[in-house]
Design a protein around this motif. Structure first.
Motif, PDB file in Angstrom:
ATOM      1  N   ARG A   1      33.009  47.358  46.344  1.00  0.00           N
ATOM      2  CA  ARG A   1      34.269  47.909  46.631  1.00  0.00           C
ATOM      3  C   ARG A   1      35.215  48.284  45.567  1.00  0.00           C
ATOM      4  O   ARG A   1      35.263  47.687  44.386  1.00  0.00           O
ATOM      5  CB  ARG A   1      35.136  46.595  47.364  1.00  0.00           C
ATOM      6  N   GLN A   2      35.383  49.759  45.506  1.00  0.00           N
ATOM      7  CA  GLN A   2      36.102  50.342  44.356  1.00  0.00           C
ATOM      8  C   GLN A   2      35.402  50.118  43.017  1.00  0.00           C
ATOM      9  O   GLN A   2      36.108  49.697  42.076  1.00  0.00           O
ATOM     10  CB  GLN A   2      37.735  49.655  44.460  1.00  0.00           C
ATOM     11  N   GLY A   3      34.102  50.083  43.112  1.00  0.00           N
ATOM     12  CA  GLY A   3      33.515  49.925  41.807  1.00  0.00           C
ATOM     13  C   GLY A   3      33.187  48.650  41.215  1.00  0.00           C
ATOM     14  O   GLY A   3      32.414  48.566  40.359  1.00  0.00           O
ATOM     15  N   PHE A   4      33.669  47.546  42.210  1.00  0.00           N
ATOM     16  CA  PHE A   4      33.568  46.231  41.678  1.00  0.00           C
ATOM     17  C   PHE A   4      32.242  45.717  42.774  1.00  0.00           C
ATOM     18  O   PHE A   4      32.469  45.919  43.772  1.00  0.00           O
ATOM     19  CB  PHE A   4      34.810  45.449  41.704  1.00  0.00           C
ATOM     20  N   LYS A   5      31.405  44.636  42.184  1.00  0.00           N
ATOM     21  CA  LYS A   5      30.432  44.296  42.878  1.00  0.00           C
ATOM     22  C   LYS A   5      30.181  42.750  42.799  1.00  0.00           C
ATOM     23  O   LYS A   5      30.693  42.096  41.539  1.00  0.00           O
ATOM     24  CB  LYS A   5      29.088  45.095  42.878  1.00  0.00           C
ATOM     25  N   THR A   6      29.699  42.132  43.764  1.00  0.00           N
ATOM     26  CA  THR A   6      29.634  40.667  43.534  1.00  0.00           C
ATOM     27  C   THR A   6      28.590  40.466  42.269  1.00  0.00           C
ATOM     28  O   THR A   6      27.679  41.095  42.178  1.00  0.00           O
ATOM     29  CB  THR A   6      29.083  40.235  45.038  1.00  0.00           C
ATOM     30  N   GLY A   7      28.883  39.214  41.700  1.00  0.00           N
ATOM     31  CA  GLY A   7      27.702  38.881  40.719  1.00  0.00           C
ATOM     32  C   GLY A   7      28.705  39.225  39.320  1.00  0.00           C
ATOM     33  O   GLY A   7      28.335  38.940  38.279  1.00  0.00           O
TER      34      GLY A   7
ATOM     35  N   ASN B   1      40.864  37.760  59.235  1.00  0.00           N
ATOM     36  CA  ASN B   1      41.938  38.345  60.124  1.00  0.00           C
ATOM     37  C   ASN B   1      43.059  37.782  59.832  1.00  0.00           C
ATOM     38  O   ASN B   1      43.296  36.603  60.057  1.00  0.00           O
ATOM     39  CB  ASN B   1      41.412  38.323  61.457  1.00  0.00           C
ATOM     40  N   VAL B   2      44.136  38.623  59.213  1.00  0.00           N
ATOM     41  CA  VAL B   2      45.569  37.998  59.268  1.00  0.00           C
ATOM     42  C   VAL B   2      46.571  38.561  60.093  1.00  0.00           C
ATOM     43  O   VAL B   2      46.707  39.876  60.011  1.00  0.00           O
ATOM     44  CB  VAL B   2      45.931  38.030  57.861  1.00  0.00           C
ATOM     45  N   ALA B   3      47.189  37.723  61.012  1.00  0.00           N
ATOM     46  CA  ALA B   3      48.120  38.547  61.940  1.00  0.00           C
ATOM     47  C   ALA B   3      47.641  39.578  62.710  1.00  0.00           C
ATOM     48  O   ALA B   3      48.377  40.695  62.692  1.00  0.00           O
ATOM     49  CB  ALA B   3      49.653  38.610  61.150  1.00  0.00           C
ATOM     50  N   GLY B   4      46.381  39.447  63.119  1.00  0.00           N
ATOM     51  CA  GLY B   4      45.794  40.595  63.944  1.00  0.00           C
ATOM     52  C   GLY B   4      45.116  41.807  63.222  1.00  0.00           C
ATOM     53  O   GLY B   4      44.519  42.657  63.678  1.00  0.00           O
ATOM     54  N   HIS B   5      45.266  41.736  61.845  1.00  0.00           N
ATOM     55  CA  HIS B   5      44.772  42.911  60.796  1.00  0.00           C
ATOM     56  C   HIS B   5      43.909  42.406  60.080  1.00  0.00           C
ATOM     57  O   HIS B   5      43.732  41.141  59.653  1.00  0.00           O
ATOM     58  CB  HIS B   5      45.735  43.293  59.841  1.00  0.00           C
ATOM     59  N   SER B   6      42.956  43.040  59.863  1.00  0.00           N
ATOM     60  CA  SER B   6      41.497  42.733  59.295  1.00  0.00           C
ATOM     61  C   SER B   6      41.730  42.946  57.611  1.00  0.00           C
ATOM     62  O   SER B   6      42.303  44.333  57.325  1.00  0.00           O
ATOM     63  CB  SER B   6      40.210  43.630  59.845  1.00  0.00           C
ATOM     64  N   LEU B   7      41.457  42.195  56.772  1.00  0.00           N
ATOM     65  CA  LEU B   7      41.825  42.339  55.472  1.00  0.00           C
ATOM     66  C   LEU B   7      40.489  42.059  54.893  1.00  0.00           C
ATOM     67  O   LEU B   7      39.902  40.933  54.871  1.00  0.00           O
ATOM     68  CB  LEU B   7      42.745  41.295  55.268  1.00  0.00           C
ATOM     69  N   GLU B   8      40.080  42.850  53.745  1.00  0.00           N
ATOM     70  CA  GLU B   8      39.067  42.676  53.017  1.00  0.00           C
ATOM     71  C   GLU B   8      39.466  42.174  51.705  1.00  0.00           C
ATOM     72  O   GLU B   8      40.199  42.355  51.060  1.00  0.00           O
ATOM     73  CB  GLU B   8      38.243  44.069  52.513  1.00  0.00           C
ATOM     74  N   LEU B   9      38.829  40.952  51.217  1.00  0.00           N
ATOM     75  CA  LEU B   9      39.041  40.103  49.915  1.00  0.00           C
ATOM     76  C   LEU B   9      37.789  40.175  49.148  1.00  0.00           C
ATOM     77  O   LEU B   9      36.780  40.072  49.487  1.00  0.00           O
ATOM     78  CB  LEU B   9      39.615  38.988  50.470  1.00  0.00           C
ATOM     79  N   LEU B  10      38.198  40.215  47.821  1.00  0.00           N
ATOM     80  CA  LEU B  10      37.393  39.947  46.629  1.00  0.00           C
ATOM     81  C   LEU B  10      37.409  38.626  46.391  1.00  0.00           C
ATOM     82  O   LEU B  10      38.569  38.010  46.079  1.00  0.00           O
ATOM     83  CB  LEU B  10      37.287  40.611  45.417  1.00  0.00           C
TER      84      LEU B  10
ATOM     85  N   VAL C   1      41.251  43.976  48.608  1.00  0.00           N
ATOM     86  CA  VAL C   1      40.692  45.073  48.053  1.00  0.00           C
ATOM     87  C   VAL C   1      41.664  46.255  47.720  1.00  0.00           C
ATOM     88  O   VAL C   1      41.624  46.709  46.664  1.00  0.00           O
ATOM     89  CB  VAL C   1      39.590  45.644  49.017  1.00  0.00           C
ATOM     90  N   ALA C   2      42.723  46.392  48.761  1.00  0.00           N
ATOM     91  CA  ALA C   2      43.621  47.310  48.432  1.00  0.00           C
ATOM     92  C   ALA C   2      44.568  47.127  47.442  1.00  0.00           C
ATOM     93  O   ALA C   2      45.219  48.108  47.063  1.00  0.00           O
ATOM     94  CB  ALA C   2      44.508  47.445  49.809  1.00  0.00           C
ATOM     95  N   LYS C   3      44.650  45.903  46.923  1.00  0.00           N
ATOM     96  CA  LYS C   3      45.567  45.591  45.690  1.00  0.00           C
ATOM     97  C   LYS C   3      44.931  45.498  44.504  1.00  0.00           C
ATOM     98  O   LYS C   3      45.538  45.213  43.327  1.00  0.00           O
ATOM     99  CB  LYS C   3      46.125  44.162  45.794  1.00  0.00           C
ATOM    100  N   ILE C   4      43.673  45.848  44.002  1.00  0.00           N
ATOM    101  CA  ILE C   4      42.779  45.755  42.946  1.00  0.00           C
ATOM    102  C   ILE C   4      43.492  46.552  41.775  1.00  0.00           C
ATOM    103  O   ILE C   4      44.088  45.995  40.821  1.00  0.00           O
ATOM    104  CB  ILE C   4      41.545  46.495  43.208  1.00  0.00           C
ATOM    105  N   ALA C   5      43.916  47.885  42.128  1.00  0.00           N
ATOM    106  CA  ALA C   5      44.749  48.608  41.289  1.00  0.00           C
ATOM    107  C   ALA C   5      45.992  48.061  41.023  1.00  0.00           C
ATOM    108  O   ALA C   5      46.266  47.924  39.531  1.00  0.00           O
ATOM    109  CB  ALA C   5      44.682  49.902  41.686  1.00  0.00           C
ATOM    110  N   SER C   6      46.798  47.695  41.968  1.00  0.00           N
ATOM    111  CA  SER C   6      48.112  47.281  41.540  1.00  0.00           C
ATOM    112  C   SER C   6      48.252  46.079  40.674  1.00  0.00           C
ATOM    113  O   SER C   6      49.025  45.875  39.921  1.00  0.00           O
ATOM    114  CB  SER C   6      48.941  47.229  42.705  1.00  0.00           C
ATOM    115  N   VAL C   7      47.221  44.970  40.726  1.00  0.00           N
ATOM    116  CA  VAL C   7      47.218  43.764  39.921  1.00  0.00           C
ATOM    117  C   VAL C   7      46.608  43.946  38.548  1.00  0.00           C
ATOM    118  O   VAL C   7      46.706  43.276  37.874  1.00  0.00           O
ATOM    119  CB  VAL C   7      46.631  42.534  40.700  1.00  0.00           C
ATOM    120  N   GLY C   8      46.060  45.219  38.329  1.00  0.00           N
ATOM    121  CA  GLY C   8      45.676  45.349  37.030  1.00  0.00           C
ATOM    122  C   GLY C   8      44.117  44.841  36.848  1.00  0.00           C
ATOM    123  O   GLY C   8      43.695  44.864  35.567  1.00  0.00           O
TER     124      GLY C   8
END
Length: 198
Positions: free
Chosen positions: A11-17, A37-46, A61-68
């Motif tokens: 995801r976004q250039g980051f991979k498992t391992g 699934n949080v409050a009816g929304h699907s969320l992808e997490l690393l 995954v959507a927060k990868i860039a903002s957390v630096g």
């Protein structure tokens, strides 16, 4: 809240391992990509594990860039960081509380070069005056972060990485001068002792 481990490994250039740097916690390893699934929304997490801290972090995954979050530095970045610690310490003439905040901000930036500046500025050799408790704490935090990244990049143990950093710290021109002066002083004292004995 359902958790489904995803088979997709990138995801976004980051991979498992893969090892990554998370600014607030240092070097961690991506162990999985999950969907919750949080409050009816699907969320992808690393899922990131920080082995030394015995901590697991789930980063959307959507927060990868903002957390630096970033990839590990390359060997050139490690070389530059080690060159930085060999430099002359730069200590501002401001109050300790302000400098401590600046050092902490550099450590938590996740920037290897900024962290190496903290290591350089707070290092004390045996011939130098003692550090305060808070200086020592910041120095050790910076040294730990720097060593973890160097160990991950060079695929060596943290102990070896610390040794490498300390060897470079000892090569600093001002520290070499201080060591030479201390050695000359010790020799002069030895000569005086021999003259007194004769």
């Amino acid at each position: 809240m359902a958790t489904n481990p995803k088979k997709a490994a990138q995801r976004q250039g980051f991979k498992t391992g893969e090892y990554i740097v998370y600014p607030a916690h240092g070097v961690g390893q991506i162990t999985a990509i999950e969907e919750q699934n949080v409050a009816g929304h699907s969320l992808e997490l690393l899922v990131i594990v920080f082995e030394q801290d015995k901590m697991t972090l789930r980063v959307p995954v959507a927060k990868i860039a903002s957390v630096g979050m970033r990839k590990l530095g390359d060997p050139a970045a490690v070389k530059k960081a080690l060159e930085t610690v060999r430099g002359r310490p730069r200590v501002k003439r401001t109050m300790w509380s302000r400098r401590a905040q600046e050092y902490e901000a550099k450590i938590n930036s996740g920037d290897l070069n900024a962290i190496s500046e903290v290591v350089r500025d707070l290092f004390r050799s045996d011939s130098q005056p003692e550090q305060s408790y808070s200086e020592r704490q910041l120095y050790e935090a910076a040294l730990d972060r720097m060593a973890r990244e160097i160990a991950a990049v060079n695929k060596c143990s943290e102990t070896e990485a610390v040794k490498q950093i300390e060897q470079n710290l000892a090569k600093s021109p001002s520290r070499l001068k201080a060591a030479a002066a201390a050695e000359a002083e010790a020799e002069a004292e030895d000569d005086e002792d021999k003259e007194e004995a004769a």
